[in-house]
Motif scaffolding. Structure first.
Motif, mmCIF file in Angstrom:
data_model
loop_
_atom_site.group_PDB
_atom_site.id
_atom_site.type_symbol
_atom_site.label_atom_id
_atom_site.label_comp_id
_atom_site.label_asym_id
_atom_site.label_seq_id
_atom_site.Cartn_x
_atom_site.Cartn_y
_atom_site.Cartn_z
ATOM 1 N N VAL A 158 -1.777 3.265 -1.042
ATOM 2 C CA VAL A 158 -1.621 1.905 -1.579
ATOM 3 C C VAL A 158 -2.746 1.015 -1.050
ATOM 4 O O VAL A 158 -3.326 0.226 -1.801
ATOM 5 C CB VAL A 158 -0.228 1.323 -1.239
ATOM 6 C CG1 VAL A 158 -0.135 -0.148 -1.636
ATOM 7 C CG2 VAL A 158 0.869 2.132 -1.940
ATOM 8 N N GLN A 159 -3.070 1.164 0.223
ATOM 9 C CA GLN A 159 -4.187 0.403 0.804
ATOM 10 C C GLN A 159 -5.479 0.707 0.051
ATOM 11 O O GLN A 159 -6.242 -0.200 -0.281
ATOM 12 C CB GLN A 159 -4.371 0.767 2.278
ATOM 13 C CG GLN A 159 -3.209 0.403 3.164
ATOM 14 C CD GLN A 159 -3.406 0.939 4.566
ATOM 15 O OE1 GLN A 159 -4.494 0.814 5.134
ATOM 16 N NE2 GLN A 159 -2.373 1.537 5.128
ATOM 17 N N HIS A 160 -5.711 1.990 -0.215
ATOM 18 C CA HIS A 160 -6.924 2.401 -0.925
ATOM 19 C C HIS A 160 -6.951 1.821 -2.343
ATOM 20 O O HIS A 160 -7.991 1.349 -2.812
ATOM 21 C CB HIS A 160 -7.023 3.929 -0.970
ATOM 22 C CG HIS A 160 -8.212 4.421 -1.729
ATOM 23 N ND1 HIS A 160 -9.499 4.309 -1.234
ATOM 24 C CD2 HIS A 160 -8.323 5.001 -2.951
ATOM 25 C CE1 HIS A 160 -10.344 4.798 -2.124
ATOM 26 N NE2 HIS A 160 -9.653 5.225 -3.176
ATOM 27 N N PHE A 161 -5.815 1.840 -3.028
ATOM 28 C CA PHE A 161 -5.712 1.289 -4.372
ATOM 29 C C PHE A 161 -6.087 -0.193 -4.364
ATOM 30 O O PHE A 161 -6.868 -0.653 -5.206
ATOM 31 C CB PHE A 161 -4.284 1.483 -4.904
ATOM 32 C CG PHE A 161 -4.056 0.937 -6.279
ATOM 33 C CD1 PHE A 161 -4.408 1.662 -7.404
ATOM 34 C CD2 PHE A 161 -3.461 -0.311 -6.459
ATOM 35 C CE1 PHE A 161 -4.182 1.158 -8.682
ATOM 36 C CE2 PHE A 161 -3.228 -0.823 -7.728
ATOM 37 C CZ PHE A 161 -3.600 -0.081 -8.847
ATOM 38 N N ILE A 162 -5.543 -0.935 -3.403
ATOM 39 C CA ILE A 162 -5.830 -2.369 -3.300
ATOM 40 C C ILE A 162 -7.312 -2.591 -3.021
ATOM 41 O O ILE A 162 -7.964 -3.416 -3.665
ATOM 42 C CB ILE A 162 -4.948 -3.027 -2.216
ATOM 43 C CG1 ILE A 162 -3.474 -3.026 -2.667
ATOM 44 C CG2 ILE A 162 -5.421 -4.448 -1.902
ATOM 45 C CD1 ILE A 162 -2.484 -3.391 -1.572
#
Length: 166
Positions: free
Chosen positions: A54-58
């Protein structure tokens, strides 16, 4: 914050639907770095925590380095990179609570839940956290469960409070 009804709807979403919702939120916030904290709050409400994917997506959608997103979420204690239990149990260790036995209550919580601070029970029911002050100094020590404050808690009351939640 997310309401109970919204939480139920989010819990029934697929990961693909959650990511689409997060993308819509980032668009609403115009993908601006100045809105990163708000976006992280919403992402945590959607996913329950902020795992690396999720961090990477953001980071990718906001054109930020992964390290920037990670540094913001690890700086603030209200973000979590691990799944939390159904109930978040926080024991206040502010000055008044500490002096009046907060540490003893914490030790009893560790014993009863068989977890340490920051951990979640195997059944995913409880996550144990330490808080610095929850504004109940006059009736210390205080403990909170999902935001509900319990005042004048002592080690002998811990089992009864947790038992009401099981």
């Amino acid at each position: 914050m997310i309401t109970h009804d919204e939480r139920c709807k989010v819990d029934q979403m697929t990961d693909e639907e959650r990511y689409r919702l997060l993308e819509t939120i980032m668009e609403d916030y115009q993908h601006r770095e100045s809105n990163l904290i708000q976006i992280l709050h919403m992402a945590q409400a959607i996913f329950g925590y902020l795992p690396p994917e999720v961090q990477h997506f953001i980071a990718q959608k906001m054109d930020l380095p992964n390290s920037k997103v990670n540094s913001v979420l690890t700086f603030y204690s209200f973000f979590s990179t691990k799944p939390k239990g159904k109930y978040t149990v926080g024991i206040c260790l502010g000055t008044a609570c500490y002096v009046r036995g907060g540490k003893d209550v914490l030790n009893r919580l560790r014993e009863v839940l068989s977890v340490d601070v920051g951990e979640t029970t195997n059944d995913k029911m409880f996550t144990l956290e330490v808080m610095r002050c929850i504004g109940a100094c006059g009736l210390a020590p205080a403990m909170s469960v999902n935001g509900k404050v319990y005042k004048q808690v002592n080690p002998n009351k811990v089992q009864a409070i947790l038992g009401m939640l099981r």
